[in-house]
Design a protein around this motif. Structure first.
Motif, mmCIF file in Angstrom:
data_model
loop_
_atom_site.group_PDB
_atom_site.id
_atom_site.type_symbol
_atom_site.label_atom_id
_atom_site.label_comp_id
_atom_site.label_asym_id
_atom_site.label_seq_id
_atom_site.Cartn_x
_atom_site.Cartn_y
_atom_site.Cartn_z
ATOM 1 N N LEU A 122 0.882 -1.165 0.000
ATOM 2 C CA LEU A 122 0.000 0.000 0.000
ATOM 3 C C LEU A 122 0.918 1.212 0.000
ATOM 4 O O LEU A 122 1.987 1.188 0.618
ATOM 5 C CB LEU A 122 -0.897 -0.001 1.249
ATOM 6 C CG LEU A 122 -1.945 -1.124 1.316
ATOM 7 C CD1 LEU A 122 -2.625 -1.153 2.673
ATOM 8 C CD2 LEU A 122 -2.982 -0.990 0.205
ATOM 9 N N ASN A 176 1.175 7.168 2.300
ATOM 10 C CA ASN A 176 0.354 8.339 2.034
ATOM 11 C C ASN A 176 0.146 9.169 3.299
ATOM 12 O O ASN A 176 -0.962 9.280 3.823
ATOM 13 C CB ASN A 176 -0.986 7.880 1.457
ATOM 14 C CG ASN A 176 -1.407 8.736 0.288
ATOM 15 O OD1 ASN A 176 -0.891 9.843 0.130
ATOM 16 N ND2 ASN A 176 -2.339 8.237 -0.504
ATOM 17 N N GLU A 202 -5.288 4.478 2.823
ATOM 18 C CA GLU A 202 -5.349 3.106 2.304
ATOM 19 C C GLU A 202 -5.056 2.099 3.415
ATOM 20 O O GLU A 202 -5.652 1.015 3.473
ATOM 21 C CB GLU A 202 -4.336 2.904 1.167
ATOM 22 C CG GLU A 202 -4.602 3.757 -0.073
ATOM 23 C CD GLU A 202 -3.974 5.146 0.019
ATOM 24 O OE1 GLU A 202 -3.473 5.524 1.110
ATOM 25 O OE2 GLU A 202 -4.003 5.879 -0.995
#
Ligand code: SRM
Ligand code: SRM
Ligand code: SRM
Ligand code: SRM
Ligand code: SF4
Ligand code: SF4
Ligand code: SF4
Ligand code: SF4
Ligand code: SF4
Ligand code: SF4
Ligand code: SF4
Ligand code: SF4
Lengths: 394, 362, 362, 394
Positions: free
Chosen positions: C288, C291, C297
């Motif tokens: 993933l 972020n 996510e």
């Protein structure tokens, strides 16, 4: 015949004696007599008297005969050459008296009169031929409709369980597939050109009566996908007749997915098709109707890097003549092996070396969680996608 | 050279005859339509078809290494009682396929009178799968047929009677090549070596490729060397665990050593996917001497394991499942077998057999 | 240079102070004589001694990375309600040890008013054990404290309430060194790299030993080489699986790559020897993106796994036991996570994770 | 203070915020302020701004301080040096407010004011010291009775569960053994001289609340050998209060050795001491009276050859001061490691490399079947005895 005080000890006891068998042949056959003498010597000295290997064969075939020479051939001339002829057995080891007798006739004429019914791979093994008589034996056998089995780096003689011929559990026609595969790959069987041996074995259900999962490079084991078929009356009958259903059936189901309250209830989505309940109550329970097989690959004995059990490649496949799908898979696998195989490395070891994921990808088989018992537990992942500076996925 | 005529007569790649030729008409008619089976008594099966037709099977022992006389004899019986139909099992027993129930007892009578026991079905010990041994292999560290004979003599009652918790499958292999399912048997008897191969530096350069010989060793014990100016190999004795694979690849490295070759005993393997699924056989006894012709140490060791299992196993519990339930510590104490350093794995996946939990019985 | 006086004052190897100094008198008196415990409510334990004496524990959250202000504040509370006694848990929660039952609610009231949740006992999610991340480590492929914060914000109700089948232990590590029990957690969040280290051929010969750099690679991807006549190393890109161990050994091989570094999710590990014993965490989601600041996510992936487990697990079933019961195939279908090639092990013991039985659910 | 829009996002939500903690310190402390700025940059650029390693320390100690330098020190001078001081925590992490305040005072005077309570190994971690202040901090800490913990290739700071101080399950005194071991091996802790790190962890029972089995080279986990102690009245009470004893207790016993028919019956020889039943009914069930511990060795994180769980070395040992037996074992092991260890190879990997059997033999510990879950399944045995020509066993 020479004295065999040690071997004579093996004529005692209730189990049929192979020594008596050798003696029966030795009475009328010089080769068998030679073997008897040499074997007594081995028993005395506690060692084999066969030399390492030796390449012999019949024209046009790269295998099917195992050369064997004695290191005491002068003392036991009958044993001097003692080659093995691997005759490809029938599917399911079915014979008629008539057919077996014809083989006996040929073998009594040209060989030692001794056999193995059957060899561990499955061949009908004729044990003890001279180099000179190999061609004759081959021609006579082929006249009677028999052919050689495999040896060396190629397809070995396929074998299968009794299957639909006499077993209610069989989820596909093991004998038909065995025969079809054997005929389709005659060239690969008789003219070995692979990196190492390749064994096919076919069992009709997860009981695996031909031990395919333990000793074949390509094992096809019958199974089903829908619900176990239940005959409740028959089930009740087993219980009435004294079956301890709690202990012997419910508690032994690996996923504990069967219940009994006067009738049987199976939580089929949890059933792993282990056969136990069906084995215990064959009259009451049967595999489902959506039948087929699981393909597993890579079983082998310990040499070199340790023994392997076969592992699932295709969780479920339907099997009907002309068997195009499975043959398509075999073709892809052999292409892969041709490119990636290493001498004396079985396909099971090869798959481990390149990785099961890469292997499945290469042969175009879908990757599903069913091929593993658990995902990886180490973080050493070969990522193949990544972002490039511009921001696109590489 | 073969004559042209001979070459023509000679058919290749015909494969085995189609099995249909060898199937009894009852089997042909009910092929794939069997409904259920019963074990009428030890060694006798009855398979009933959806049509109601029944085929009976009588399973008889065979030493596998058999003469044409033996084959002709069972053919006689098949013709007398079975319309000429018979088969062999994947464990080398003979199966007579009878249409007529009344033929069962007379057939069994004849077999037993001729020293051929009937049994091997259900919760019994079936025939031992085995290999060539001194009878036919250059690799053999022991004889296979002899071991089978003496062990089955000892265990014959468990072949004839279904008196065990579950099926008990025994296998014998005469060297680590393990020609059979030795690595997945309830009990396995495995011939092995205990000393380093002896290198014949004269022959080696002539008949062996050095790189493949070096590569043959699972434990990287072999290195190339020069002896008297000739290429050969040497063995790091500390790394050799006597597997014999170098000998398979290079005949100039014989490993047989009559003084030290012998037998090891393994237990708890399984093939069928039933209940806990397939598993490898594990080491029980690292070494017993080769004591032909009757290997008394081996027979009594096997007998002991079988009897302890027979007494303690529960119904439908294969050897592996029984040991799994009671634990290996108890297996060793019940059988009186000594646990040694040799029992602790030290090969590739060794660590995974170490106990990585405090969970254990006291 | 230190003065002689200073050197004398300086005591070495005194070790930590003996713990007796820090034990409440109730604990000292009943040391080793506790009889049983009860969870009065989430976050509150009562331990009763054989003597009948009771010590109460209130367990409060901590971000672990705390200022002296935070420490002084909990010290204030400890003095107000606990005779000055407190401890920390092996998962970095704060435990207030109370002699007086009546102090429990006021203490909890103050904690919660100050934004410090109480909970983490019994069948709940306790504090996340974690590592340094961008806060303090040169190796970090992600931040640890940030991930902990956003995940715990998402899962806070499961910290405050005992509403799960069993304890759920989450761990975060910012690189494969895994400073914590990440490899044995119910859920693990692991930062990782996906690109090959970049070799600084200028610095490498000066600051790294070539042989130990070569040896550092678990997959033998590094080989010695010469670049512009100077010794250096090169990496076989096909063999590199981005573990970063070479960078640990040799600073001239930085592996950080902001574009490609990120996070993987693992499930089903366990430490306690209860029931089925300890086990490693297994791969659930291979990648993933990083972020920050709130890794949406990651939080939604974790939330999903937790909620599926909460709905489907049975009482006392840890994540590992639940998956064991339903099978991995079902785990992937219930969570909607995609199974990929990356999930199939290809490291040392890979084959042992292949399914070596036909036993499986349809 | 610089703007921190990204980090500010982490002050939202209900879980206590480490960003707020950094900000609290940053308000009054330049070092913390530096960290805050650098961390915001990391959040923006998605990368760390710490340089690789850096060796700093205090006199006479080989470890206990982790050097850390910023690669953006000019932009954030407070972060330029930001070393970690590992202070050896108390056994079981017990403190008084008074003691903690004194540490805060020292740290506010000389450091960033930021800490980890505690580090993953167990240390009380002071996060963010200048190189220059290390000595002062050390001296002031030691005046208050505190010492440094471990780092590098030596003994790391031992840690233990709360044990007998507040837990009824504890089978030995984890705090006392932890303290004794820490004091006994001060030299090995402060002057690292091993091939690699060595972690001791101590749990009082198989629940293993300090995760010893997953992350210590030498794990001591309490257990017992005799029968579980039962209070039948308390058991009945649990059932009356609604415990589903069949599903939640009996069916979850791994060896199914408990039965219930109004009273509890445990077949103790089959009990594997998994703690489940005791955990479910702490008032009714207790470990036996013959208490001690199991020693397991070799746990570690994945680098280099994959993660390891610890494995049983000594199935059962009694633990009473002065703990001579266990110290004797440690001594033997370190001697063995000294001879056989390789740089950056943890003891667990070392044991696998030389073989557990050889290791046990070398350290003089009895070889019992309990150290394995199963005997070997491959035939690659290093036989050490053999017959010589004369007939003697070699
Ligand atoms: C005859 C037979 C044993 C028997 O008594 O039945 C046999 C005999 C030999 N096997 Fe085998 N193998 C026989 C079935 C097996 C099996 C079982 C099977 O096929 O189901 C195995 C285990 C399964 C497997 O393939 O792994 C087997 C695994 C081996 C191996 C180890 C291969 C491995 O990958 O680990 C070798 C060694 C080799 O290939 O170099 C080997 C090699 C040999 C050789 C050729 C000896 C050698 O080193 O070159 C033996 C020749 C003996 C002889 O002179 O007659 N034999 N061999 C079996 C073949 C008869 C037949 O055609 O029906
Ligand atoms: C005839 C044969 C197949 C063949 O094509 O030759 C066969 C035939 C049957 N097997 Fe089998 N099995 C045969 C070898 C095997 C093997 C392979 C082997 O032994 O090398 C296995 C795997 C053994 C293992 O796991 O190690 C095997 C595992 C089973 C099982 C599973 C037993 C278990 O609980 O683990 C069953 C089910 C049962 O017995 O209830 C079974 C069941 C059966 C049934 C009842 C199937 C049926 O409905 O007809 C047949 C009679 C069994 C009996 O003897 O009681 N068959 N069966 C083989 C007879 C060998 C022999 O002479 O003894
Ligand atoms: C305080 C602490 C020990 C310490 O020295 O700090 C502790 C204390 C207790 N543990 Fe624990 N455990 C503590 C970390 C652990 C850990 C380690 C970890 O999480 O890293 C484990 C292993 C976790 C794992 O398996 O991954 C652990 C596995 C257990 C278990 C087994 C749970 C299971 O069924 O698998 C129990 C038994 C139970 O909860 O019934 C247990 C039980 C207990 C009891 C009930 C023991 C007692 O009688 O006092 C204590 C209260 C537990 C509770 O929170 O419900 N404790 N316990 C630790 C609290 C950590 C926290 O803040 O949440
Ligand atoms: C601070 C701490 C993480 C934390 O946030 O709590 C930590 C931080 C580092 N660890 Fe760790 N480890 C810390 C506990 C652990 C643990 C957990 C434990 O001890 O229980 C482990 C897993 C258990 C183990 O030992 O295997 C752990 C496994 C590693 C490894 C991998 C070792 C291995 O054999 O696989 C490395 C790499 C190395 O040694 O080169 C490592 C290396 C490092 C280094 C020194 C980075 C490096 O590559 O040199 C980190 C310094 C970070 C910094 O700048 O502050 N750290 N490290 C923990 C020590 C605090 C304390 O003293 O209490
Ligand atoms: S494998 Fe299955 S189908 Fe084949 S004989 Fe055995 S039980 Fe019957
Ligand atoms: S086949 Fe096996 S898994 Fe399926 S219900 Fe029957 S016993 Fe259970
Ligand atoms: S097991 Fe070994 S000795 Fe026996 S037949 Fe096979 S290769 Fe020959
Ligand atoms: S016997 Fe096996 S281990 Fe020994 S040298 Fe030969 S191949 Fe290597
Ligand atoms: S896990 Fe890696 S990045 Fe995180 S603190 Fe440990 S060594 Fe540093
Ligand atoms: S990152 Fe790991 S795998 Fe890649 S080269 Fe470095 S040490 Fe090898
Ligand atoms: S490990 Fe056992 S003794 Fe220690 S705190 Fe946990 S439950 Fe109590
Ligand atoms: S401790 Fe575990 S193994 Fe022992 S009786 Fe209780 S549940 Fe069963």
């Amino acid at each position: 015949m020479s004295e065999t005080p040690l071997l004579d000890e093996l004529e005692k006891g209730q189990w049929p004696s192979f020594v008596s068998e050798i003696k029966k042949s030795a009475k009328k056959n010089k080769k068998a007599e030679g073997l008897l003498g040499q074997l007594e010597l081995s028993y005395k000295e506690k060692k084999t008297h066969w030399k390492h290997g030796g390449i012999v064969g019949v024209r046009g075939y790269g295998g099917g005969v195992i050369g064997r020479f004695s290191d005491v051939g002068e003392e036991f001339p009958g044993a001097a050459h003692f080659h093995t002829i691997r005759v490809n057995q029938t599917a399911g080891f079915f014979y008629t008296a008539e057919a077996l007798r014809k083989i006996c006739d040929i073998w009594d004429r040209h060989g030692s009169g001794l056999t193995n019914l059957h060899g561990s791979t499955g061949d009908l093994v004729l044990l003890g031929a001279d180099t000179d008589s190999l061609e004759d034996i081959f021609c006579e056998l082929s006249k009677e409709g028999w052919d050689l089995g495999g040896s060396g780096g190629g397809v070995r003689t396929p074998s299968c369980c009794v299957g639909p011929a006499r077993c209610e559990f069989s989820c596909y026609d093991t004998l038909a597939l065995n025969q079809d595969i054997t005929m389709t790959y005659q060239d690969e069987l008789h003219r070995p050109s692979f990196a190492y041996k390749w064994k096919f074995k076919f069992s009709g259900c997860p009981n695996d009566c031909v031990a395919a999962i333990a000793r074949s490079d390509f094992a096809v084991i019958g199974t089903w996908r829908d619900d176990i078929q239940i005959d409740q009356d028959a089930a009740a009958e087993y219980v009435q007749n004294g079956l301890d259903i709690q202990t012997d059936l419910l508690a032994k189901c690996p996923t504990r997915c069967i219940e009994w309250d006067g009738s049987l209830r199976i939580n089929n989505p949890d059933c792993t098709k282990c056969m136990h309940c069906i084995n215990v109550m064959p009259k009451a329970l049967r595999p489902g109707k959506d039948k087929g097989a699981c393909i597993l690959m890579g079983a082998k004995a310990p040499i070199v890097q340790g023994a392997l059990l076969a592992s699932v490649i295709v969780p479920f496949i339907r099997l009907q003549p002309p068997y195009d799908e499975i043959k398509g898979i075999i073709k892809k696998i052999w292409e892969f092996w041709d490119e990636n195989g290493v001498a004396r490395e079985r396909i099971g070891e090869c798959i481990q070396r390149v990785g099961l994921g890469n292997f499945l990808e290469a042969i175009g088989v879908e990757i599903s969680p069913q091929v593993v018992t658990q995902p990886r537990d180490n973080p050493y992942i070969f990522y193949e996608e990544y972002y490039e500076e511009e921001g696109g996925e590489g | 050279m073969a004559t042209l005529e001979e070459l023509k007569a000679r058919k290749t790649d015909i494969g085995p005859p189609p099995v249909e030729k060898f199937l009894h008409s009852i089997i042909k008619e009910n092929y794939g339509k069997w409904r259920y089976h019963e074990i009428l008594k030890s060694g006798v099966l009855a398979h009933t078809a959806e049509s109601g037709a029944v085929i009976y099977t009588v399973r008889a022992a065979s030493p596998r290494l058999i003469s044409t006389d033996f084959i002709r004899y069972i053919c006689d019986l098949a013709e007398k009682y079975c319309d000429g139909y018979l088969r062999f099992t994947s464990r080398n027993n003979v199966e007579f396929l009878l249409a007529n129930k009344d033929n069962i007892e007379p057939l069994i009578g004849e077999l037993e009178n001729n020293g051929i026991p009937v049994g091997g079905t259900g919760r019994s010990i079936s025939n031992i799968v085995h290999t060539q041994g001194w009878v036919h292999c250059h690799s053999a560290a022991t004889d296979a047929s002899g071991l089978v004979k003496v062990v089955m003599d000892e265990l014959i009652d468990h072949f004839k009677n279904e008196d065990l918790p579950a099926k008990l499958r025994i296998a014998v292999a005469c060297c680590l090549n393990m020609c059979g399912a030795v690595h997945c048997s309830d009990i396995a008897i495995l011939g092995l070596h205990r000393t380093v191969p002896k290198i014949d530096n004269e022959r080696l350069p002539k008949i062996c490729e050095i790189p493949s010989t070096v590569a043959s060793c699972p434990n990287a014990a072999i290195r190339p060397t020069f002896i008297d100016g000739k290429k050969s190999v040497k063995i790091d004795e500390d790394r050799c665990m006597y597997c014999g694979n170098c000998y398979t690849v290079c005949p100039a490295m014989p490993i047989a050593d009559p003084l030290n070759d012998g037998v090891s005993i393994w237990v708890g393997g399984k093939v069928a996917n039933t209940r806990q699924g397939p598993s490898f056989t594990k080491l029980a006894i690292p070494f017993l001497p080769n004591n032909p012709p009757r290997w008394p140490e081996v027979t009594s060791a096997i007998k002991n394991i079988v009897e302890v299992y027979a007494r303690n196993g529960k119904k439908y519990e294969r050897m592996a499942e029984w040991i799994d339930r009671i634990g290996w510590t108890k297996f060793f104490s019940l059988t009186g077998i000594q646990f040694t350093k040799y029992h602790i794995d030290d090969f590739k996946h060794a660590g995974l057999s170490y106990r990585r939990t405090t969970q254990m019985r006291s």
